[in-house]
Write a protein that holds these residues in place. Structure first.
Motif, PDB file in Angstrom:
ATOM      1  N   VAL A   1       0.847  -1.208   0.000  1.00 61.85           N
ATOM      2  CA  VAL A   1       0.000   0.000   0.000  1.00 61.85           C
ATOM      3  C   VAL A   1       0.874   1.247   0.000  1.00 61.85           C
ATOM      4  O   VAL A   1       0.610   2.204  -0.743  1.00 61.85           O
ATOM      5  N   LEU A   2       1.927   1.246   0.800  1.00 66.69           N
ATOM      6  CA  LEU A   2       2.855   2.388   0.802  1.00 66.69           C
ATOM      7  C   LEU A   2       3.541   2.530  -0.551  1.00 66.69           C
ATOM      8  O   LEU A   2       3.737   3.654  -1.035  1.00 66.69           O
ATOM      9  N   ALA A   3       3.890   1.411  -1.181  1.00 62.40           N
ATOM     10  CA  ALA A   3       4.520   1.453  -2.501  1.00 62.40           C
ATOM     11  C   ALA A   3       3.579   2.066  -3.532  1.00 62.40           C
ATOM     12  O   ALA A   3       4.003   2.866  -4.375  1.00 62.40           O
ATOM     13  N   VAL A   4       2.315   1.700  -3.463  1.00 66.02           N
ATOM     14  CA  VAL A   4       1.330   2.270  -4.391  1.00 66.02           C
ATOM     15  C   VAL A   4       1.210   3.774  -4.168  1.00 66.02           C
ATOM     16  O   VAL A   4       1.168   4.561  -5.127  1.00 66.02           O
ATOM     17  N   LEU A   5       1.166   4.208  -2.914  1.00 60.81           N
ATOM     18  CA  LEU A   5       1.060   5.640  -2.620  1.00 60.81           C
ATOM     19  C   LEU A   5       2.280   6.406  -3.124  1.00 60.81           C
ATOM     20  O   LEU A   5       2.144   7.486  -3.706  1.00 60.81           O
ATOM     21  N   VAL A   6       3.463   5.855  -2.918  1.00 61.43           N
ATOM     22  CA  VAL A   6       4.691   6.503  -3.393  1.00 61.43           C
ATOM     23  C   VAL A   6       4.709   6.537  -4.921  1.00 61.43           C
ATOM     24  O   VAL A   6       5.069   7.553  -5.527  1.00 61.43           O
ATOM     25  N   ALA A   7       4.299   5.452  -5.557  1.00 61.13           N
ATOM     26  CA  ALA A   7       4.285   5.394  -7.022  1.00 61.13           C
ATOM     27  C   ALA A   7       3.304   6.397  -7.611  1.00 61.13           C
ATOM     28  O   ALA A   7       3.630   7.098  -8.576  1.00 61.13           O
ATOM     29  N   VAL A   8       2.127   6.475  -7.031  1.00 60.87           N
ATOM     30  CA  VAL A   8       1.130   7.431  -7.526  1.00 60.87           C
ATOM     31  C   VAL A   8       1.614   8.868  -7.320  1.00 60.87           C
ATOM     32  O   VAL A   8       1.449   9.720  -8.192  1.00 60.87           O
ATOM     33  N   GLY A   9       2.234   9.134  -6.183  1.00 60.62           N
ATOM     34  CA  GLY A   9       2.790  10.467  -5.946  1.00 60.62           C
ATOM     35  C   GLY A   9       3.892  10.804  -6.925  1.00 60.62           C
ATOM     36  O   GLY A   9       3.958  11.930  -7.443  1.00 60.62           O
ATOM     37  N   SER A  10       4.754   9.853  -7.213  1.00 58.40           N
ATOM     38  CA  SER A  10       5.833  10.082  -8.171  1.00 58.40           C
ATOM     39  C   SER A  10       5.294  10.340  -9.573  1.00 58.40           C
ATOM     40  O   SER A  10       5.767  11.230 -10.280  1.00 58.40           O
TER      41      SER A  10
END
Length: 100
Positions: free
Chosen positions: A72-81
């Motif tokens: 979930v954190l990876a998805v949030l970081v990816a979407v932010g990037s």
């Protein structure tokens, strides 16, 4: 969940690498033309957000192999990037539109 997080991270990485490529091509073309100083300066000012978006997407890709919380954190970081890359590209294209 791992596969979905990895897919989203890969898409974010591709988006940020496309952003890097666009800015690199724009800067290279500006350096080769008379009067391209403004564009070249603008592109140099976009190095930090562009590099940050790419680094964030890489971190998200590395995180995507973890457990459910890390995914979930990876998805949030990816979407932010990806959002930073899109916003940077949009501001550059808005300032220097192509006319063809």
């Amino acid at each position: 969940m791992d596969a979905l997080a990895t897919l989203i991270a890969v898409i974010a990485l591709l988006a940020s690498l496309a952003n890097v490529g666009y800015h690199a091509a724009l800067g290279s073309a500006a350096r080769g033309r008379a009067g391209g100083g403004e564009v070249s300066t603008w592109v140099r000012g976009k190095v930090a957000p562009t590099a940050g978006a790419t680094l964030g997407a890489l971190v998200a890709l590395l995180m995507s192999g973890g457990g459910a919380v890390v995914d979930v954190l990876a998805v949030l970081v990816a979407v932010g990037s990806a959002a930073v890359a899109a916003r940077t590209l949009q501001s550059t294209r808005g300032r220097f539109p192509t006319t063809r």
